[in-house]
Design a protein around this motif. Sequence first.
Motif, PDB file in Angstrom:
ATOM      1  N   PRO A   1       4.175  -4.039  -1.696  1.00 41.96           N
ATOM      2  CA  PRO A   1       3.347  -5.197  -1.320  1.00 41.96           C
ATOM      3  C   PRO A   1       2.602  -5.037   0.007  1.00 41.96           C
ATOM      4  N   SER A   2       3.265  -4.475   1.029  1.00 39.26           N
ATOM      5  CA  SER A   2       2.602  -4.371   2.333  1.00 39.26           C
ATOM      6  C   SER A   2       1.399  -3.433   2.283  1.00 39.26           C
ATOM      7  N   ALA A   3       1.458  -2.415   1.421  1.00 41.01           N
ATOM      8  CA  ALA A   3       0.333  -1.489   1.298  1.00 41.01           C
ATOM      9  C   ALA A   3      -0.873  -2.161   0.661  1.00 41.01           C
ATOM     10  N   ALA A   4      -0.628  -3.216  -0.112  1.00 38.68           N
ATOM     11  CA  ALA A   4      -1.724  -3.915  -0.799  1.00 38.68           C
ATOM     12  C   ALA A   4      -2.391  -4.961   0.077  1.00 38.68           C
ATOM     13  N   LYS A   5      -1.764  -5.314   1.197  1.00 40.10           N
ATOM     14  CA  LYS A   5      -2.328  -6.355   2.058  1.00 40.10           C
ATOM     15  C   LYS A   5      -3.571  -5.842   2.783  1.00 40.10           C
ATOM     16  N   PRO A   6      -4.619  -6.641   2.889  1.00 45.60           N
ATOM     17  CA  PRO A   6      -5.815  -6.202   3.631  1.00 45.60           C
ATOM     18  C   PRO A   6      -5.522  -6.086   5.120  1.00 45.60           C
ATOM     19  N   LYS A   7      -6.172  -5.127   5.767  1.00 47.67           N
ATOM     20  CA  LYS A   7      -6.001  -4.904   7.198  1.00 47.67           C
ATOM     21  C   LYS A   7      -7.117  -5.604   7.975  1.00 47.67           C
ATOM     22  N   LEU A   8      -6.853  -5.859   9.244  1.00 47.89           N
ATOM     23  CA  LEU A   8      -7.840  -6.513  10.097  1.00 47.89           C
ATOM     24  C   LEU A   8      -9.030  -5.590  10.349  1.00 47.89           C
ATOM     25  N   PRO A   9     -10.230  -6.140  10.503  1.00 42.81           N
ATOM     26  CA  PRO A   9     -11.377  -5.325  10.940  1.00 42.81           C
ATOM     27  C   PRO A   9     -11.120  -4.731  12.316  1.00 42.81           C
TER      28      PRO A   9
ATOM     29  N   ARG B   1       5.951  -5.273   8.034  1.00 44.38           N
ATOM     30  CA  ARG B   1       5.736  -4.692   6.712  1.00 44.38           C
ATOM     31  C   ARG B   1       7.012  -4.692   5.889  1.00 44.38           C
ATOM     32  N   ILE B   2       8.119  -4.396   6.545  1.00 36.87           N
ATOM     33  CA  ILE B   2       9.406  -4.377   5.840  1.00 36.87           C
ATOM     34  C   ILE B   2       9.758  -5.777   5.347  1.00 36.87           C
ATOM     35  N   GLU B   3       9.475  -6.788   6.163  1.00 34.82           N
ATOM     36  CA  GLU B   3       9.737  -8.166   5.742  1.00 34.82           C
ATOM     37  C   GLU B   3       8.917  -8.534   4.513  1.00 34.82           C
ATOM     38  N   ILE B   4       7.651  -8.111   4.477  1.00 31.11           N
ATOM     39  CA  ILE B   4       6.800  -8.394   3.323  1.00 31.11           C
ATOM     40  C   ILE B   4       7.349  -7.715   2.073  1.00 31.11           C
ATOM     41  N   ASP B   5       7.740  -6.463   2.214  1.00 30.63           N
ATOM     42  CA  ASP B   5       8.252  -5.728   1.054  1.00 30.63           C
ATOM     43  C   ASP B   5       9.566  -6.313   0.543  1.00 30.63           C
ATOM     44  N   ASN B   6      10.429  -6.714   1.480  1.00 32.68           N
ATOM     45  CA  ASN B   6      11.717  -7.277   1.070  1.00 32.68           C
ATOM     46  C   ASN B   6      11.566  -8.649   0.423  1.00 32.68           C
ATOM     47  N   ALA B   7      10.483  -9.361   0.767  1.00 35.95           N
ATOM     48  CA  ALA B   7      10.289 -10.703   0.222  1.00 35.95           C
ATOM     49  C   ALA B   7       9.843 -10.673  -1.237  1.00 35.95           C
ATOM     50  N   GLU B   8       9.273  -9.545  -1.673  1.00 37.52           N
ATOM     51  CA  GLU B   8       8.798  -9.430  -3.053  1.00 37.52           C
ATOM     52  C   GLU B   8       9.973  -9.108  -3.980  1.00 37.52           C
ATOM     53  N   THR B   9       9.882  -9.559  -5.190  1.00 41.73           N
ATOM     54  CA  THR B   9      10.931  -9.269  -6.177  1.00 41.73           C
ATOM     55  C   THR B   9      10.720  -7.883  -6.752  1.00 41.73           C
ATOM     56  N   SER B  10      11.774  -7.277  -7.215  1.00 42.24           N
ATOM     57  CA  SER B  10      11.703  -5.935  -7.778  1.00 42.24           C
ATOM     58  C   SER B  10      10.994  -5.907  -9.125  1.00 42.24           C
ATOM     59  N   ASP B  11      10.712  -7.064  -9.717  1.00 44.04           N
ATOM     60  CA  ASP B  11      10.042  -7.103 -11.020  1.00 44.04           C
ATOM     61  C   ASP B  11       8.636  -6.531 -10.967  1.00 44.04           C
ATOM     62  N   HIS B  12       8.052  -6.484  -9.743  1.00 42.10           N
ATOM     63  CA  HIS B  12       6.676  -6.032  -9.632  1.00 42.10           C
ATOM     64  C   HIS B  12       6.569  -4.519  -9.543  1.00 42.10           C
ATOM     65  N   THR B  13       7.692  -3.843  -9.463  1.00 42.33           N
ATOM     66  CA  THR B  13       7.668  -2.405  -9.288  1.00 42.33           C
ATOM     67  C   THR B  13       7.842  -1.723 -10.643  1.00 42.33           C
ATOM     68  N   VAL B  14       6.948  -0.776 -10.945  1.00 42.51           N
ATOM     69  CA  VAL B  14       7.023  -0.023 -12.176  1.00 42.51           C
ATOM     70  C   VAL B  14       7.678   1.313 -11.889  1.00 42.51           C
ATOM     71  N   SER B  15       8.675   1.675 -12.668  1.00 44.04           N
ATOM     72  CA  SER B  15       9.342   2.947 -12.480  1.00 44.04           C
ATOM     73  C   SER B  15       9.649   3.528 -13.847  1.00 44.04           C
ATOM     74  N   PRO B  16       9.909   4.789 -13.991  1.00 42.45           N
ATOM     75  CA  PRO B  16       9.965   5.766 -12.923  1.00 42.45           C
ATOM     76  C   PRO B  16       8.599   6.166 -12.404  1.00 42.45           C
ATOM     77  N   GLU B  17       8.598   7.057 -11.361  1.00 41.37           N
ATOM     78  CA  GLU B  17       7.329   7.453 -10.771  1.00 41.37           C
ATOM     79  C   GLU B  17       6.447   8.147 -11.811  1.00 41.37           C
ATOM     80  N   GLN B  18       5.140   7.882 -11.699  1.00 39.92           N
ATOM     81  CA  GLN B  18       4.188   8.550 -12.581  1.00 39.92           C
ATOM     82  C   GLN B  18       3.835   9.897 -11.980  1.00 39.92           C
TER      83      GLN B  18
END
Length: 462
Positions: free
Chosen positions: A227-235, A443-460
């Motif tokens: 999730p944190s990687a998907a968040k937009p960054k500041l200009p 960033r860690i707080e954002i990632d921990n707040a998301e549920t694991s249902d959004h993660t697709v595994s195994p790695e592609q």
Amino acid sequence: MASSVDPKAARIALASDVGFVETPVYRSFKRRWYGLVALMLLNIVASWAWLSFAAISSNVKDFYGLSSETPVNWLSTVILFTYPIGSVPCAYVLNHHGIKASMVISAVFLVIGSWIRVAGAKCCSDSGSFGVLIFGQIIIGLGQPFALNAPSYYTDMWYTSKSRVSANALASLSNPLGGAIGQLVSPAFVTKTSEFPNSVLWTSIIATILCVPAFFIPSRPPFPPCPSAAKPKLPFSESFKALKCNCRFIIIFVVFSVLVGFFNSFSSLINQVMEPYGYSSDDAGIDGAVLIVAGIVYSAISSPILDRTHSFVLVLRIQIPVIVICYICLVFTQTTDHQLVGPYIVSGVLGAASFSLLPLALEWVQEQVFPVSPELTSSILWAGGNCLGGIFIVVMDALKYGPEQGNPPGNMRRSLIFQAAVAAAIIPLPFWLGTKDQLRNRRIEIDNAETSDHTVSPEQSL
């Protein structure tokens, strides 16, 4: 008859076809390791070029007929002073054009600079051209930031909070690994002054080969890894405002700049520190390699632990005093009895404590200032470290005793005392970072707040 199609996979496929995603999809791709390896190779080439001449400074002086080793020091110093100049366009390229453009630019500069050095050593005249050699170093210095500033940006794009420190450690510490290679290989290539031109040629050939993978890396992952990687960054404009008002960033900037600066200066001057006491260039090269390899090995152990525990501030508060103690010990380990155990032990501990802080600082700062762009924070930190490294080399060279001064003549004891005193001044800084409640890993707080249902595994795979 019941359908065997996975409903969740069907929704993702349908969403992709119509141009939107019903729910966030996060996935880690194995191809991220190829890009990381390519980034590591670039950093190895850049640092190898930077420290090609540190352990053979007396041979370089003799080859070009120089009156002292001070001009040889500028072969390292000019890269450090050029680095901040290259950091400005590097941050822009990463922000607007991405990681692949930055790495390709770095590869082009490194290859061109390497072959200009060959011209300075072999092609201009029988005795070479020191000015052309310096110009090659400047070109390499301009290309170095496009590789060394990139790991934080790359890990933010391709890795999760459970592996960012380890990935950053691999990419960032490949730079000092290149320095270790330079410290060991240069004395092996140059056993006598006449062998210097061929050593530059072989280094350039190897550098050209190692830069090739940078042209074939993927630009970005199809899906963000977390999730944190998907968040937009500041200009950039807003990011600058946020950084100049963030006391934790300012503290880490000072600590990072001083420690990286002293590593750069000590690595560049290590032969001149040891030579007056009767140590050979091979001894100095091995000592420099011990400094770097010990740091890499310890970082390989500590970084995965930090990825799990996130004990960033505790490690900062423990290891910075250890680093300062090592710089104090360096004042006393250079002796005329030619005992190598003391210098090697101190260098090993110094390397282990210093290098493990590099990825820690780069990633922890981003946790504190998120959503500031990671390429901006890393560019500022590395520019500060390299600029101070250049200043420290000039100061330490000025403090060096003359050829008929000191005991033994030409020693750098005053330079080592200066190094220890300045390093000691930063000991209180990590204890002023703030309370536990203020030191949030965003960033860690954002990632921990998301549920694991959004993660697709195994790695592609690729």
